[in-house]
Design a protein around this motif. Structure first.
Motif, PDB file in Angstrom:
ATOM      1  N   VAL A 128     -82.537 -57.166  59.933  1.00 20.24           N
ATOM      2  CA  VAL A 128     -81.569 -56.658  60.915  1.00 20.24           C
ATOM      3  C   VAL A 128     -80.721 -55.550  60.295  1.00 20.24           C
ATOM      4  O   VAL A 128     -80.582 -54.447  60.852  1.00 20.24           O
ATOM      5  N   ASN A 129     -80.149 -55.815  59.134  1.00 16.47           N
ATOM      6  CA  ASN A 129     -79.276 -54.831  58.499  1.00 16.47           C
ATOM      7  C   ASN A 129     -80.032 -53.570  58.100  1.00 16.47           C
ATOM      8  O   ASN A 129     -79.501 -52.456  58.215  1.00 16.47           O
ATOM      9  N   MET A 130     -81.257 -53.726  57.640  1.00 12.20           N
ATOM     10  CA  MET A 130     -82.034 -52.547  57.236  1.00 12.20           C
ATOM     11  C   MET A 130     -82.335 -51.650  58.430  1.00 12.20           C
ATOM     12  O   MET A 130     -82.290 -50.417  58.328  1.00 12.20           O
ATOM     13  N   LYS A 131     -82.622 -52.237  59.583  1.00 13.98           N
ATOM     14  CA  LYS A 131     -82.876 -51.426  60.779  1.00 13.98           C
ATOM     15  C   LYS A 131     -81.606 -50.728  61.254  1.00 13.98           C
ATOM     16  O   LYS A 131     -81.632 -49.567  61.657  1.00 13.98           O
ATOM     17  N   ILE A 132     -80.484 -51.458  61.231  1.00 15.29           N
ATOM     18  CA  ILE A 132     -79.206 -50.837  61.600  1.00 15.29           C
ATOM     19  C   ILE A 132     -78.898 -49.667  60.664  1.00 15.29           C
ATOM     20  O   ILE A 132     -78.437 -48.606  61.097  1.00 15.29           O
ATOM     21  N   ASP A 133     -79.160 -49.853  59.371  1.00 18.21           N
ATOM     22  CA  ASP A 133     -78.942 -48.783  58.389  1.00 18.21           C
ATOM     23  C   ASP A 133     -79.748 -47.532  58.749  1.00 18.21           C
ATOM     24  O   ASP A 133     -79.242 -46.407  58.651  1.00 18.21           O
ATOM     25  N   LEU A 134     -80.996 -47.726  59.142  1.00 16.33           N
ATOM     26  CA  LEU A 134     -81.907 -46.596  59.338  1.00 16.33           C
ATOM     27  C   LEU A 134     -81.577 -45.773  60.571  1.00 16.33           C
ATOM     28  O   LEU A 134     -81.663 -44.542  60.544  1.00 16.33           O
ATOM     29  N   VAL A 135     -81.179 -46.425  61.688  1.00 20.52           N
ATOM     30  CA  VAL A 135     -81.137 -45.693  62.964  1.00 20.52           C
ATOM     31  C   VAL A 135     -79.810 -45.003  63.240  1.00 20.52           C
ATOM     32  O   VAL A 135     -79.750 -44.114  64.093  1.00 20.52           O
ATOM     33  N   GLY A 136     -78.722 -45.397  62.579  1.00 21.01           N
ATOM     34  CA  GLY A 136     -77.445 -44.775  62.872  1.00 21.01           C
ATOM     35  C   GLY A 136     -76.803 -45.347  64.130  1.00 21.01           C
ATOM     36  O   GLY A 136     -77.328 -46.262  64.759  1.00 21.01           O
ATOM     37  N   PRO A 137     -75.643 -44.789  64.554  1.00 22.78           N
ATOM     38  CA  PRO A 137     -74.829 -45.418  65.598  1.00 22.78           C
ATOM     39  C   PRO A 137     -75.345 -45.271  67.021  1.00 22.78           C
ATOM     40  O   PRO A 137     -75.010 -46.088  67.874  1.00 22.78           O
ATOM     41  N   LEU A 138     -76.153 -44.259  67.330  1.00 20.36           N
ATOM     42  CA  LEU A 138     -76.509 -44.004  68.723  1.00 20.36           C
ATOM     43  C   LEU A 138     -77.552 -44.961  69.272  1.00 20.36           C
ATOM     44  O   LEU A 138     -77.612 -45.180  70.478  1.00 20.36           O
ATOM     45  N   ARG A 139     -78.393 -45.515  68.424  1.00 24.10           N
ATOM     46  CA  ARG A 139     -79.533 -46.290  68.895  1.00 24.10           C
ATOM     47  C   ARG A 139     -79.504 -47.739  68.419  1.00 24.10           C
ATOM     48  O   ARG A 139     -80.542 -48.356  68.282  1.00 24.10           O
ATOM     49  N   ARG A 140     -78.309 -48.257  68.184  1.00 23.81           N
ATOM     50  CA  ARG A 140     -78.238 -49.618  67.666  1.00 23.81           C
ATOM     51  C   ARG A 140     -78.830 -50.626  68.645  1.00 23.81           C
ATOM     52  O   ARG A 140     -79.573 -51.529  68.259  1.00 23.81           O
ATOM     53  N   GLY A 141     -78.471 -50.520  69.916  1.00 22.21           N
ATOM     54  CA  GLY A 141     -78.984 -51.463  70.891  1.00 22.21           C
ATOM     55  C   GLY A 141     -80.496 -51.422  70.965  1.00 22.21           C
ATOM     56  O   GLY A 141     -81.169 -52.460  70.976  1.00 22.21           O
TER      57      GLY A 141
END
Length: 418
Positions: A128-141
């Motif tokens: 979960v954290n690694m994906k959040i790290d990669l995509v940045g704030p606009l595409r979290r959902g």
């Protein structure tokens, strides 16, 4: 500086690593899926446990250890790196199937679920954290929807496969040989992942982490109205998921269903839950988080009550589908709320605190549902869980603020997935 310049945020820039993490996450979910359709019947069939609370003891050990692992996963990842924590999580999974296959007593199964909880807490939290790290704030959902979809679609497929294997070959060892293969594949794929801590440094722009873990825990759990609302909703969501996992198979069996039919029902709910998250995470990037969470919790409450009010295989199948829809609305969106509301340097730890409360719901649900089922029967336990789920949704409606800025919604609608 040269290394930093090579790091870019966004799904397009990191799609290969993101896709690999989606695959890893599917194997994390698959191991749990095997247990969903086989472990409660195993307790009655092989170990002759009659007490519902005793049967649900495996879920208590799983939930408590997973919750504690979630709590420390973020801090461990910040200190030792995401990839290292992910690999430790997979090593913990390797003995689990063998312990259940060889178990001479129910205590072995409970001990195996301690290791499974460690695997799920470390490996699931880290992906979960690694994906959040990669995509940045606009595409979290959107990113979290893909993440949770891969995990719970795998839960569904593995639950159905395990139910089929159990019905045709016995509860042990065939389903758990499948689980062992999933654990080995997950570990091998995880060896191919790359560290994502550098992406956090880029997004945080030099901000430093909150020094006190205790203060941050109190803030996320109680002081911040939005994050604390997400924590209680997550706990109740997994409370009812624990009831579905451990109590409903026994409820269905008491009404005459066989292992194959129980496997179908055990697979339907996470299938809809998993597939639905492919859309709900994306929708939350455009419509906001709060409406989806409130609607999802109330749908869950209706579906759970329906298991008692409208019995029968086809009604139960329809109610499982409705429960899956409600959970799909809630699950990735709650994670997105925490990711939105937390400070970037504290995000991994804040997500871990949320996931601590959320996965404590497994233990709470096992205790509440088991004790009520022993004292007053299955129906009373199921209705109690339905009422708690509805109350949780109302608390979110009253206390939570919307965390997705209007400017982000507009930008998310105007830009491609970058």
């Amino acid at each position: 500086m040269t290394v930093a310049l090579k790091i870019r945020l966004g799904l397009r820039a990191n799609w290969r690593q993101f896709a690999l993490l989606v695959a890893v996450h599917a194997f994390v979910g698959g191991i749990v899926g095997v247990e969903r359709s086989t472990l409660a019947p195993l307790a009655e069939h092989d170990f002759h446990l009659a007490s519902r609370a005793a049967i649900l003891s495996f879920l208590i050990s799983f939930g408590l250890v997973k919750a504690a692992s979630n709590f420390i996963a973020g801090r461990l990842a910040d200190r030792f790196g995401r990839r290292a924590v992910l690999l430790v999580g997979w090593v913990a999974a390797l003995p689990v199937p063998a312990m259940i296959i060889l178990a001479p007593s129910w205590g072995w199964v409970v001990a195996a679920n301690v290791l499974l909880g460690l695997n799920q807490g470390l490996a699931w939290s880290t992906t979960v954290n690694m994906k959040i790290d990669l995509v940045g704030p606009l595409r979290r959902g959107f990113a979290l929807g893909l993440n949770e979809a891969s995990g719970y679609l795998a839960v569904s497929v593995a639950a159905a496969a395990a139910g089929f294997l159990a019905a045709n070959n016995g509860i042990r060892p065939a389903p758990y040989l499948l689980a062992e293969g999933l654990a080995v594949c997950g570990l091998l794929l995880s060896l191919l992942t790359r560290e994502t801590a550098g992406h956090v440094e880029i997004e945080s722009a030099g901000a430093v982490r909150t020094g006190s873990l205790g203060k941050l825990t109190v803030d996320v759990s109680f002081r911040d109205r939005t994050m604390s609302s997400a924590c209680q909703a997550g706990l109740v969501n997994n409370l009812n998921d624990g009831m579905v996992w451990a109590l409903l198979p026994l409820f269905f069996a008491a009404h005459g269903l066989g292992l194959h039919e129980i496997g179908v029902l055990a697979a339907a709910y996470p299938a809809i839950w998993g597939a639905g998250q492919l859309g709900t995470g994306w929708v939350s990037d455009h419509m906001g988080r709060k409406p989806l969470i409130v609607a999802g919790m109330l749908l869950q409450a209706l579906a759970i009550a329906g298991f008692v009010i409208l019995p029968g295989f086809y009604w139960w199948l329809a109610e499982s589908v409705l429960l899956g829809v409600g959970t799909a609305l809630v699950y990735p969106t709650l994670l997105a709320v925490i990711s939105d509301a937390a400070r970037t340097p504290d995000r991994a730890t804040s997500v871990g605190i949320y996931r601590f409360w959320r996965d404590s719901g497994y233990a709470v649900g096992a205790i509440v549902a088991g004790l009520i089922a022993d004292a007053a029967g299955f129906q009373a336990a199921i209705i109690t869980v339905a009422v708690l789920t509805g109350i949780s949704g109302l608390l979110v409606a009253i206390r939570m603020r919307e965390t997705l800025p209007q400017s982000y919604r507009a930008e998310a609608s105007s830009r491609r997935y970058e």
